[in-house]
Enzyme design. Sequence first.
Site, PDB file in Angstrom:
ATOM      1  N   LYS A 143      46.475  30.725  17.363  1.00 46.91           N
ATOM      2  CA  LYS A 143      45.038  30.561  17.073  1.00 46.91           C
ATOM      3  C   LYS A 143      44.663  29.083  17.148  1.00 46.91           C
ATOM      4  O   LYS A 143      43.637  28.722  17.706  1.00 46.91           O
ATOM      5  CB  LYS A 143      44.687  31.100  15.680  1.00 46.91           C
ATOM      6  CG  LYS A 143      44.640  32.589  15.542  1.00 46.91           C
ATOM      7  CD  LYS A 143      43.414  33.254  16.122  1.00 46.91           C
ATOM      8  CE  LYS A 143      43.694  33.841  17.479  1.00 46.91           C
ATOM      9  NZ  LYS A 143      44.396  35.060  17.585  1.00 46.91           N
TER      10      LYS A 143
ATOM     11  N   LYS B 287      38.478  36.391  27.823  1.00 51.38           N
ATOM     12  CA  LYS B 287      38.810  37.392  26.817  1.00 51.38           C
ATOM     13  C   LYS B 287      39.804  38.414  27.332  1.00 51.38           C
ATOM     14  O   LYS B 287      40.741  38.799  26.663  1.00 51.38           O
ATOM     15  CB  LYS B 287      37.514  38.084  26.375  1.00 51.38           C
ATOM     16  CG  LYS B 287      37.699  39.162  25.332  1.00 51.38           C
ATOM     17  CD  LYS B 287      38.024  38.554  23.998  1.00 51.38           C
ATOM     18  CE  LYS B 287      38.256  39.580  22.925  1.00 51.38           C
ATOM     19  NZ  LYS B 287      38.981  38.987  21.784  1.00 51.38           N
TER      20      LYS B 287
ATOM     21  N   CYS C  84      36.341  37.495  34.411  1.00 54.79           N
ATOM     22  CA  CYS C  84      35.108  37.641  35.167  1.00 54.79           C
ATOM     23  C   CYS C  84      34.281  38.799  34.606  1.00 54.79           C
ATOM     24  O   CYS C  84      34.805  39.868  34.319  1.00 54.79           O
ATOM     25  CB  CYS C  84      35.319  37.875  36.663  1.00 54.79           C
ATOM     26  SG  CYS C  84      36.188  36.547  37.475  1.00 54.79           S
TER      27      CYS C  84
ATOM     28  N   TRP D 250      35.947  33.564  35.837  1.00 56.16           N
ATOM     29  CA  TRP D 250      37.180  32.890  35.399  1.00 56.16           C
ATOM     30  C   TRP D 250      37.943  32.615  36.687  1.00 56.16           C
ATOM     31  O   TRP D 250      38.381  33.542  37.369  1.00 56.16           O
ATOM     32  CB  TRP D 250      37.971  33.804  34.463  1.00 56.16           C
ATOM     33  CG  TRP D 250      39.147  33.127  33.828  1.00 56.16           C
ATOM     34  CD1 TRP D 250      39.145  32.362  32.700  1.00 56.16           C
ATOM     35  CD2 TRP D 250      40.518  33.173  34.273  1.00 56.16           C
ATOM     36  NE1 TRP D 250      40.417  31.919  32.423  1.00 56.16           N
ATOM     37  CE2 TRP D 250      41.276  32.395  33.362  1.00 56.16           C
ATOM     38  CE3 TRP D 250      41.173  33.780  35.338  1.00 56.16           C
ATOM     39  CZ2 TRP D 250      42.653  32.229  33.495  1.00 56.16           C
ATOM     40  CZ3 TRP D 250      42.537  33.608  35.479  1.00 56.16           C
ATOM     41  CH2 TRP D 250      43.269  32.840  34.562  1.00 56.16           C
TER      42      TRP D 250
ATOM     43  N   HIS E  72      68.039  24.406  13.053  1.00 56.19           N
ATOM     44  CA  HIS E  72      68.912  24.411  14.230  1.00 56.19           C
ATOM     45  C   HIS E  72      68.372  23.526  15.354  1.00 56.19           C
ATOM     46  O   HIS E  72      68.752  23.692  16.503  1.00 56.19           O
ATOM     47  CB  HIS E  72      69.139  25.847  14.710  1.00 56.19           C
ATOM     48  CG  HIS E  72      69.862  26.671  13.693  1.00 56.19           C
ATOM     49  ND1 HIS E  72      71.200  26.516  13.414  1.00 56.19           N
ATOM     50  CD2 HIS E  72      69.413  27.625  12.852  1.00 56.19           C
ATOM     51  CE1 HIS E  72      71.553  27.357  12.451  1.00 56.19           C
ATOM     52  NE2 HIS E  72      70.482  28.041  12.091  1.00 56.19           N
TER      53      HIS E  72
ATOM     54  N   ASN F  17      35.678  40.778  40.615  1.00 53.50           N
ATOM     55  CA  ASN F  17      36.624  40.476  39.540  1.00 53.50           C
ATOM     56  C   ASN F  17      37.997  40.935  40.013  1.00 53.50           C
ATOM     57  O   ASN F  17      38.133  42.081  40.434  1.00 53.50           O
ATOM     58  CB  ASN F  17      36.213  41.238  38.263  1.00 53.50           C
ATOM     59  CG  ASN F  17      37.258  41.121  37.163  1.00 53.50           C
ATOM     60  OD1 ASN F  17      38.040  40.175  37.142  1.00 53.50           O
ATOM     61  ND2 ASN F  17      37.254  42.085  36.265  1.00 53.50           N
ATOM     62  N   GLY F  18      39.002  40.044  39.947  1.00 53.92           N
ATOM     63  CA  GLY F  18      40.349  40.439  40.369  1.00 53.92           C
ATOM     64  C   GLY F  18      40.882  39.459  41.406  1.00 53.92           C
ATOM     65  O   GLY F  18      40.360  38.352  41.555  1.00 53.92           O
TER      66      GLY F  18
ATOM     67  N   ARG G  53      34.125  36.856  29.026  1.00 54.33           N
ATOM     68  CA  ARG G  53      35.146  37.254  29.994  1.00 54.33           C
ATOM     69  C   ARG G  53      35.514  36.120  30.955  1.00 54.33           C
ATOM     70  O   ARG G  53      36.478  36.236  31.715  1.00 54.33           O
ATOM     71  CB  ARG G  53      34.653  38.446  30.817  1.00 54.33           C
ATOM     72  CG  ARG G  53      34.330  39.658  29.981  1.00 54.33           C
ATOM     73  CD  ARG G  53      33.890  40.811  30.866  1.00 54.33           C
ATOM     74  NE  ARG G  53      34.985  41.259  31.694  1.00 54.33           N
ATOM     75  CZ  ARG G  53      35.851  42.187  31.361  1.00 54.33           C
ATOM     76  NH1 ARG G  53      35.744  42.783  30.201  1.00 54.33           N
ATOM     77  NH2 ARG G  53      36.826  42.521  32.166  1.00 54.33           N
TER      78      ARG G  53
ATOM     79  N   GLU H  94      44.762  27.740  20.869  1.00 53.98           N
ATOM     80  CA  GLU H  94      43.722  28.197  21.789  1.00 53.98           C
ATOM     81  C   GLU H  94      42.334  27.735  21.364  1.00 53.98           C
ATOM     82  O   GLU H  94      41.466  27.532  22.207  1.00 53.98           O
ATOM     83  CB  GLU H  94      43.767  29.711  22.023  1.00 53.98           C
ATOM     84  CG  GLU H  94      43.347  30.590  20.882  1.00 53.98           C
ATOM     85  CD  GLU H  94      43.342  32.074  21.270  1.00 53.98           C
ATOM     86  OE1 GLU H  94      43.521  32.888  20.374  1.00 53.98           O
ATOM     87  OE2 GLU H  94      43.153  32.410  22.453  1.00 53.98           O
TER      88      GLU H  94
ATOM     89  N   GLU I 142      51.288  33.673  15.199  1.00 58.34           N
ATOM     90  CA  GLU I 142      49.864  33.951  15.401  1.00 58.34           C
ATOM     91  C   GLU I 142      49.011  32.783  14.910  1.00 58.34           C
ATOM     92  O   GLU I 142      48.040  32.398  15.566  1.00 58.34           O
ATOM     93  CB  GLU I 142      49.510  35.260  14.678  1.00 58.34           C
ATOM     94  CG  GLU I 142      48.049  35.661  14.691  1.00 58.34           C
ATOM     95  CD  GLU I 142      47.464  35.873  16.079  1.00 58.34           C
ATOM     96  OE1 GLU I 142      48.223  35.890  17.069  1.00 58.34           O
ATOM     97  OE2 GLU I 142      46.230  36.004  16.175  1.00 58.34           O
TER      98      GLU I 142
HETATM   99  O1  M6R Z   1      43.131  42.646  25.260  1.00 58.55           O
HETATM  100  P1  M6R Z   1      44.570  42.389  24.903  1.00 58.55           P
HETATM  101  O2  M6R Z   1      44.854  42.689  23.444  1.00 58.55           O
HETATM  102  O3  M6R Z   1      45.536  43.062  25.810  1.00 58.55           O
HETATM  103  O4  M6R Z   1      44.752  40.817  25.097  1.00 58.55           O
HETATM  104  C1  M6R Z   1      46.014  40.230  24.984  1.00 58.55           C
HETATM  105  C2  M6R Z   1      45.922  38.728  24.936  1.00 58.55           C
HETATM  106  O5  M6R Z   1      45.374  38.222  26.117  1.00 58.55           O
HETATM  107  C3  M6R Z   1      45.045  38.250  23.759  1.00 58.55           C
HETATM  108  O6  M6R Z   1      45.533  38.752  22.556  1.00 58.55           O
HETATM  109  C4  M6R Z   1      45.009  36.714  23.697  1.00 58.55           C
HETATM  110  O7  M6R Z   1      46.268  36.216  23.387  1.00 58.55           O
HETATM  111  C5  M6R Z   1      43.962  36.238  22.697  1.00 58.55           C
HETATM  112  N1  M6R Z   1      43.153  35.221  23.296  1.00 58.55           N
HETATM  113  C6  M6R Z   1      44.540  35.678  21.451  1.00 58.55           C
HETATM  114  O8  M6R Z   1      43.574  35.280  20.542  1.00 58.55           O
END
Ligand code: M6R
Length: 620
Positions: free
Chosen positions: A493, A615, A2, A75, A512, A101-102, A27, A496, A489
């Site tokens: 990527k 984000k 948010c 969000w 395995h 937000n929260g 956000r 997502e 990673e």
């Molecule tokens: O702001 P942060 O680094 O704590 O965020 C952690 C994760 O939410 C963040 O890295 C998330 O996995 C990303 N969307 C990955 O691209």
Amino acid sequence: MCGIVGYVGSKDSLDVVLEGLRRLEYRGYDSAGVAVLADGRLSTAKKAGKLANLEKELAEAGLPASTIGIGHTRWATHGGPTDRNAHPHVSADGSVAVIHNGIIENFAPLRAECEATGVEFSSETDTEVVAHLLAAVYAETPEGSGRLAEAMRTVSRRLEGAFTLVATHAAEPDTVVASRRNSPLVVGVGEGEYFLGSDVAAFIAHTRNALELGQDQVVELHRTRGVTVTDFDGASVEPTAYTVDWDAAAAEKGGYDWFMLKEIAEQPQAVADTLLGRLGEQGELVLDEVRLSDQDLRDIDKVFVVACGTAYHAGLIAKYAIEHWTRIPVEVELASEFRYRDPVLDRSTLVVVVSQSGETMDTLMALRHAKDQKARVLAICNANGSTIPRESDAVLYTHAGPEVAVASTKGFLTQVVACYLVGLFLAQVRGVKYADEVAAIVEDLRALPDQIRAVLSSMDPVRELARSLATEDTLLFLGRHVGYPVALEGALKLKELAYIHAEGFAAGELKHGSIALIDQGTPVVVVVPSPRSRESVHGKVVSNIQEVRARGARTIVIAEDGDDDVLPYADHVIRVPRTPTLLAPVVTTVPLQVLACEIASTRGLDVDQPRNLAKSVTVE
Ligand code: M6R
């Protein structure tokens, strides 16, 4: 999650609020809404979906001209992403508009309490209770300056959970108030105008002067009285002022189609900025900001790295480097798991929390748990002044500049580099590496920005390959040693951004069980370590490529320049420059970022704002 914007000044508030929401949309983008106050009346507009939907509606219907307003991009948590559940929420009598937000954890009894007085709710959100409570409490609060702030304090004391709340009242044409507990909020101070934002991007086009707010504080922005901050009991608080060290241009796309592309391209500079001022002329590390004494650092007998998502992958890489350089045992843990399993921590444990945003709730809670157990906490963070660095004993900022795309790229590379700095600094302070050994690694670190530049200059074949993969249902990623977190990673990527099933595996583990997933033509991306890596890991990964190819896989191999051993088994080779084994993730990750970005783009998806995500994840 948010985004929140508030404004009091002399400009058109709708323009200011919408501009702030555009910058904060990363956000959350399930819905957006605004409220403005003009001639003693609140007017709102809100719409499910991205901000563009709201803007379209406003272009048709408009709102009265006003110089005071609030706005929200959502969000969804409580209640689906509908028009009704979009913020702002307005009290039954129309006097109060609130954005949030929260999560308000005790919203159910509060809702029942409001309903018992005859209030009818018009949404399924937890937020709406605040609008009704605030209206009721305001009516009972004695008249006078600061009345809305006093009502907000009274309501805030009753709330449990995490919240940033921003409210306006129809009877207060010069005031916006906000309350903060465990969710982000910063104040911007301009010339005769005041701003609120979930982060400084909300107001960076207007002012770089900001105020940090602490936990459990209420702030009043008043057109003539300015900014007043108190705790929830009304005791006055002096907020910390700071100047934002980036400008509006840094928060723009700068000619790229996506923020993610811009942020990928910024990585050489971002890594250079992470190193800036930290590498001494004699090849030593200078980390003055690590406010732990040398003795504290010598006393450490165990390190935990705690983080979420991409930052967790940076932590996995950190383990290889820190253990190798310092010989201190390192455990890496997902923040959401860490505090619930009662980890063994004490004064000689160093907990490194890694977070780009500095606001991730899981990481923040893990940090607090670590501090409760008397561990020392060092934050690696990008967002200056955010909650995680503020609550840590020490902080190493990554200085990557604003990262707007939801998928982390430069945030990740700079986290990895900052982790190297921590590991090497520990080795230096504890005397487990000679000065010339530290200096040699420092030289390798200095070379990284140019090596990333070299990777970026040869990405056309990767983009072409990506286009040929865009219709696949599954991709697998393999790696060993530091290549394993890179594989994780790369898979994250792709998931997502492109909504394609992707999994990362330790290459040696595949046999395995998971190798059964491989079918004719299954694309498998393999991160190959340097042929100079220790204990012939390279040879083992080359064998793993053969194993999957023998079962029909289409192999896509990321290998160092000059590594010809992979050629007989690779359907596609992506070249990266020669880099010391431990530092290789800083170059091998980059083609995977480009691959995922291009696949998502080819599939016609929104690269910067993938579905269901936000984000900064400020709920547990
Ligand atoms: O702001 P942060 O680094 O704590 O965020 C952690 C994760 O939410 C963040 O890295 C998330 O996995 C990303 N969307 C990955 O691209």
